[in-house]
Design a protein around this motif. Structure first.
Motif, short mmCIF file in Angstrom:
data_model
loop_
_atom_site.label_atom_id
_atom_site.label_comp_id
_atom_site.label_asym_id
_atom_site.label_seq_id
_atom_site.Cartn_x
_atom_site.Cartn_y
_atom_site.Cartn_z
N LEU A 44 2.85 27.63 -2.92
CA LEU A 44 4.12 26.96 -2.61
C LEU A 44 4.84 27.68 -1.48
O LEU A 44 5.44 27.04 -0.59
CB LEU A 44 4.98 26.91 -3.87
N THR A 79 4.36 16.59 -5.63
CA THR A 79 3.46 17.75 -5.50
C THR A 79 4.15 19.02 -5.97
O THR A 79 3.57 19.83 -6.70
CB THR A 79 3.02 17.90 -4.02
N VAL A 80 5.39 19.21 -5.56
CA VAL A 80 6.13 20.42 -5.96
C VAL A 80 6.36 20.43 -7.47
O VAL A 80 6.23 21.46 -8.13
CB VAL A 80 7.47 20.51 -5.20
N LEU A 84 9.50 23.50 2.65
CA LEU A 84 9.99 22.99 1.37
C LEU A 84 11.35 23.59 0.99
O LEU A 84 11.92 23.21 -0.03
CB LEU A 84 8.97 23.28 0.26
N PRO A 105 6.00 14.77 -1.28
CA PRO A 105 6.41 16.18 -1.44
C PRO A 105 6.93 16.52 -2.83
O PRO A 105 6.48 17.48 -3.44
CB PRO A 105 7.50 16.35 -0.36
N GLU A 106 7.88 15.74 -3.34
CA GLU A 106 8.51 16.15 -4.60
C GLU A 106 7.56 16.06 -5.78
O GLU A 106 7.60 16.90 -6.69
CB GLU A 106 9.77 15.32 -4.86
N THR A 124 1.38 17.31 -0.12
CA THR A 124 2.80 17.49 0.20
C THR A 124 3.24 16.53 1.30
O THR A 124 4.37 16.03 1.29
CB THR A 124 3.06 18.95 0.64
N ILE A 126 5.84 18.55 7.78
CA ILE A 126 6.48 18.39 6.47
C ILE A 126 8.00 18.39 6.62
O ILE A 126 8.70 17.59 5.98
CB ILE A 126 6.02 19.51 5.51
#
Length: 1035
Positions: free
Chosen positions: A605, A583-584, A611, A580-581, A576, A522
């Motif tokens: 998280l 999902t966050v 992250l 990524p963004e 992710t 990641i």
């Protein structure tokens, strides 16, 4: 049954079609036996043990025919290869172990595994062995068996071979000699199969025999050494070098001359390598060499490997790339070798220069010669600089170095093959990976990053079939980089399906990684493609991602538990990686809107410290936390209820200070994002920002310098002072509680200043408290001041409860206190924040439980006397009635102009949050609804309370002036009905059906009177669904 079967005794072995081992008698040994018998007849009267090289063209024909017939009968090439090994072992053992005397027949078949097959064959000598090896083309088998012999015998047998090839030397003899030399150098210890082991054991056993049980002396044998021996016996290379000196005059073909020189140079290269041995060849150079060899063998019809499969060629090429010799040449042997090489280069150099200068004549032997001479030249330079050489030794080294340099210079040689097609190189690499050969791990790295190979079916098949080899973060990242690069350059539809398959295979490799390695991947994805991750360039990722995201998180939020955490983390790890963004953002959104899920989602998280990535955007001008940005986009400015604000605060606090994981955001980042820009009196978020600031200031700094110093502390203080100053000017005449709120700042230097009327209802210690005269707080305002103190903090609330003085033995005083309490409560209510109101509700509950506050419960919404035990729920019923009485007073004509229109929504939100908390408490008191008592009373009591709360809420809704307050009321009303339905359905008493029908009619009648059309229609719809679940209505 035949006579042979009847006569076979219990100790005799049957002839089998498939031999059980190298010494087993079977169909193949019978055919070989016949071939040797025919050969023996052809050279009569001399026996086979006196076979000469010149006899082989005649005597070898039946033996060759027998071998051909056996090969045709073998069911597979593998079986044929195994038989070749057994044939050489049998003939060699027969050459070393002549037939035993007749006296041994009584015990030999029982004690000697070789006895039966040995007795079948006539005695043979080494001529038959060496010619057999040439016919079968198995120098490698010969060397494996040779090196399994005891050291002295091993050397003697090699000398026997040298003598054989040196006499009447033929081209096949030269090839055999050079092949054996080359195989000795390529041999690796520890790869012996059952045939080699059986051969070694047999020779050692016979070599170590000294006597037999029956007293008969065996024939004279050599003495062997049964202990483990090195793969190359001492002196073998000296035997080979002297053998080359003997036969070099018989080597006529340029190809064989290249072969001989290559063997010599390779041997000397191994023993002149710098110490410690240099690092292995770079993998790309290694791959080029292996591919060059495979290419040469494929194009050269005279090569022994021409007809081999690609896998076999690659295996053989890799063997030549790692020459590991256990023994060392002595100093004398090394310089003998250098002298021989120098002589041969002088003798053959001019002829070979002409041959090697023609690219068309390039073959494997010439390629290898150029390669090994180049390596030897480099090694000799280092050898002369690092070793202590005498004058003669230095002269020899210099001479060989110079002649090697001149030889290569004259032909302008470069040890490279012709330009190799990409398809061949990639196929070779995939064969190395698929067979897990020596450097397959390094080859996986080339495979993952070589873009010219990718996106072919063979490349995808190799990846899928060898997924376990690519389960490292480094390889997964290289595969992803290759995937993205190829996807950007191949936009056609045909590539779409292949991209999907490749993406799926890579994600599967990634999914098998441990969590720490997933975080490394990641991190790499974020560093390469930012918050968009793979979705930035891969359409196959963007397609259907939102649906995948929703489905995955629906499953996650339904399984909030420690057991579900591992599965949830694995699912989120996959999302992710892809985006990524997004999902966050989804995690942040759900953490706020899903009741009670914030801590579970924060744990998920925080499982991804990767992250904590800092983005760099041109418009931001400074690194910015990805998680903070996602919080801003998904949550900030969208919090609509107090519950969402509280969950946001708790979620944020967990991200800054998780239980055992690394913090995902820092206090400084949070302060810069959510506090500094909003510390203005006209900012809608100022209250929440101040709460966030309070949270972050409670987090200890991990470094010597406090994090607050990086957050512009002086402007921060200035903003806070301006806010405080603005609040003080506006409410100086009323809000005396500012001093209490700043008590921590003031310390113990000042007493608590409160209205004088507070002293009338509290016993306040004069050393801590002092009165001030405030015009707004006239007679009877003591309870108002007391409630405002309770709102300041939990600690001060508890103090006020302790210091309150009410004489419960005086009914008049209790009644006056209760009436005054209600009036004070509605005065404070509109000005309370959510946290302050929670503190006041706690005060009400405390006073009700202590029976200091008197709240009579009227029966205005009760059709009949409930024969239930409501004592455990008395406080909840009183609290609901108290809220109703408060709104009756607040909505009365005497207070009609007291609140501005915009204040009513705030008051209703406070009321609804209290009802939600009340429902939670009721459920906790009642216990699990799925396990009611036999008469169903626990469920009936909760159902009764839900009906009362529902009626009180509708009563409040009917009194509210204007519109705009319906939404929170609808939510809570539906929540109450859902709770009623849960407990009512759990009631198993006989009268449940009738009771439910009556209650539904009652609730519908109450709801019909609601003036708000939206509220009324929504609730009636819900009630109709409750009716659909009932067994029937009353008569």
């Amino acid at each position: 049954m035949g006579n042979g079967d009847r006569d076979r005794g219990p100790g005799r072995a049957a002839v089998t079609v498939c031999p059980a081992g190298p010494w087993a008698v079977g169909e193949h040994t019978a055919i070989l036996h016949g071939g040797f018998l025919l050969a023996a007849r052809l050279i009569q009267p001399r026996p086979l043990r006196e076979l000469r090289k010149a006899d082989w063209p005649l005597a070898g024909v039946p033996i060759t025919d027998a071998l051909r017939e056996i090969g045709e009968r073998c069911p597979s090439p593998r079986e044929h290869g195994l038989w070749k090994r057994e044939a050489v072992a049998i003939v060699w053992a027969k050459a070393l172990l002549p037939a035993p005397p007749a006296a041994s027949l009584e015990w030999g078949w029982r004690d000697d595994g070789f006895f039966s097959v040995g007795a079948m064959l006539p005695d043979v000598n080494h001529t038959a062995l060496f010619e057999l090896v040439k016919v079968l083309g198995v120098p490698r088998v010969f060397v494996e068996l040779l090196l399994a012999l005891p050291p002295e015998l091993c050397r003697a047998q090699l000398e026997h071979l040298v003598e054989y090839v040196a006499s009447e030397t033929s081209p096949s003899d030269i090839r055999l000699f050079l092949d054996v030399w080359w195989e000795v150098m390529k041999h690796k210890e520890g790869q012996e199969d059952t045939t080699v082991s059986a051969f070694s054991t047999l020779i050692c056993q016979h070599g170590c025999e000294s006597s037999l049980d029956d007293g008969l002396q065996p024939p004279k044998r050599f003495k062997g050494d049964p202990v483990t021996i090195p793969p190359t016996a001492p002196g073998l290379f000296m035997v080979l070098m002297k053998g080359l000196r003997q036969i070099h005059g018989s080597i006529a073909q340029p190809r064989m001359k290249c072969y001989a020189l290559a063997n010599m140079a390779e041997l000397l290269s191994v023993f002149t390598e710098p110490e410690p041995v240099s690092s292995p060849l770079p993998i790309t150079e290694y791959l080029d060499k292996v591919s060059a060899m495979v290419s040469l063998w494929t194009s050269d019809s005279d090569s022994q490997y021409h007809h081999s499969s690609l896998d076999e060629k690659v295996r053989e090429a890799e063997r030549t790339m790692s020459l590991l010799s256990v023994t060392k040449l002595s100093r004398e042997e090394l310089f003998v070798g250098l002298d021989i090489l120098c002589s041969l280069l002088c003798a053959w150099g001019e002829e070979l220069q002409d041959t090697l200068s023609s690219p068309e004549d390039l073959c494997y032997e010439s390629y290898r010669l150029l390669d090994t001479l180049t390596t030897l030249g480099k090694n000799l330079v280092c050898f002369s600089e690092t070793r202590d050489l005498c004058e003669d030794e230095a002269r020899v080294v210099l001479q060989v170095t110079q002649i090697t340099k001149d030889f290569l210079k004259e032909i302008n040689a470069s040890p490279k093959s012709k330009d190799l097609p990409t398809s061949l190189v990639s196929s070779v690499a995939m064969a190395i990976i698929a067979q897990k050969l020596d450097r397959h791990v390094d080859m996986c790295s080339v495979f993952a990053s070589e873009k010219t190979w990718a996106f072919s079916k063979a490349w995808l098949d190799c990846l899928v079939q060898n997924k376990s080899l690519f389960q490292t973060p480094e390889l997964v990242l290289k595969l992803l980089e290759t995937l993205v690069s190829l996807a950007m350059s191949h936009q056609e539809k045909e590539a779409h399906e292949l991209q999907m398959q490749v993406t799926k295979a890579i994600v599967e490799c990634y999914s098998e990684l441990p969590l720490a390695d997933k975080n490394k991947v990641i991190s790499g994805v974020l560093a390469s493609w930012g918050g968009s991750g793979l979705s930035l360039n891969l359409q196959v990722v963007r397609e259907g991602f939102q649906e995948d995201l929703n489905v995955t998180f629906n499953q996650i939020t339904k399984s909030v538990s420690d057991e579900g955490l591992t599965r949830a983390v694995a699912s989120v790890a996959r999302l992710t990686l892809l985006y990524p963004e997004a999902t966050v953002r989804q995690v942040c959104h759900l953490a706020v809107v899903n009741l009670g899920a914030h801590q579970f989602l924060a744990q998920i998280l925080c499982s991804f410290p990767a992250l904590s990535f800092l983005e760099t955007h041109e418009d931001l001008g400074r690194p910015h936390s990805l998680v903070v940005r996602c919080l801003e986009e998904a949550v900030w400015g969208k919090l609509s209820t107090m519950r969402e604000e509280e969950q946001f605060l708790q979620f944020l606090a967990f991200l800054m200070q998780p239980d055992s994981a690394t913090p995902l955001v820092s206090p400084a980042e949070v302060t810069k994002a959510f506090v500094l820009p909003y510390l203005k009196s006209d900012s809608p978020q100022v209250d929440l920002s101040l709460q966030i600031l309070s949270k972050v200031l409670g987090i200890q700094s991990c470094s010597e310098e406090h994090w607050i110093k990086s957050c512009h502390p002086f402007p921060l203080l200035l903003c806070l002072c301006k806010l405080l100053d603005g609040y003080t000017r506006k409410v100086a005449s009323l809000d005396w509680t500012v001093g209490l709120r700043l008590k921590k700042l003031y310390g113990d230097h000042f007493k608590n200043e409160v209205p004088a009327t507070l002293f009338e209802i509290c016993t306040l210690p004069e050393d801590e408290w002092t009165s001030q005269s405030l015009p707004a707080y006239g007679p009877g305002s003591g309870l108002l001041a007391w409630m405002e103190c309770c709102c300041v903090s939990p600690a001060l609330r508890d103090t006020m409860l302790t210091l309150l003085t009410v004489n419960v033995d005086n009914p008049e005083e209790v009644n006056l206190f209760s009436k005054g309490f209600l009036v004070a409560l509605i005065q404070v209510l509109p000005w309370c924040s959510h946290s302050e109101w929670k503190r006041l509700v706690h005060v009400v509950e405390n006073l009700l439980q202590r029976q200091v506050l008197h709240v009579p419960y009227t029966l205005e919404y009760v059709q009949y006397m409930p024969l239930l035990n409501l004592r455990p729920f008395a406080c909840y019923l009183q609290l609901s009635v108290l809220f109703l009485r408060g709104f009756q007073l607040l909505c009365s004509s005497s207070c009609s102009t007291w609140l501005p229109p915009e204040a009513w929504l705030h008051v209703v939100q406070l009321y609804c949050s209290s009802l939600t908390d009340l429902l939670t408490s009721i459920k906790s008191t009642a216990g699990p609804s799925l396990h009611p008592s036999e008469d169903g009373t626990s469920t009936q009591e909760v159902s009764f309370i839900c009906i009362q709360m529902f009626c009180h809420l509708l009563h409040v809704a009917a009194m509210l002036p204007g519109e705009g307050c319906g939404e929170p009321l609808v939510v809570v009303a539906l929540e109450i009905l859902s709770q009623y339905e849960t407990f009512s359905n759990a009631d198993t008493s006989p009268s449940n059906t009738l009771r439910r029908a009556n209650e539904r009619h009652f609730l519908e009648a109450i709801t019909d009177n609601v003036g708000d059309k939206t509220l009324r229609s929504t609730l009636l719809q819900k009630l109709s669904k409750l009716g659909a679940h009932s067994a029937g209505d009353p008569d």
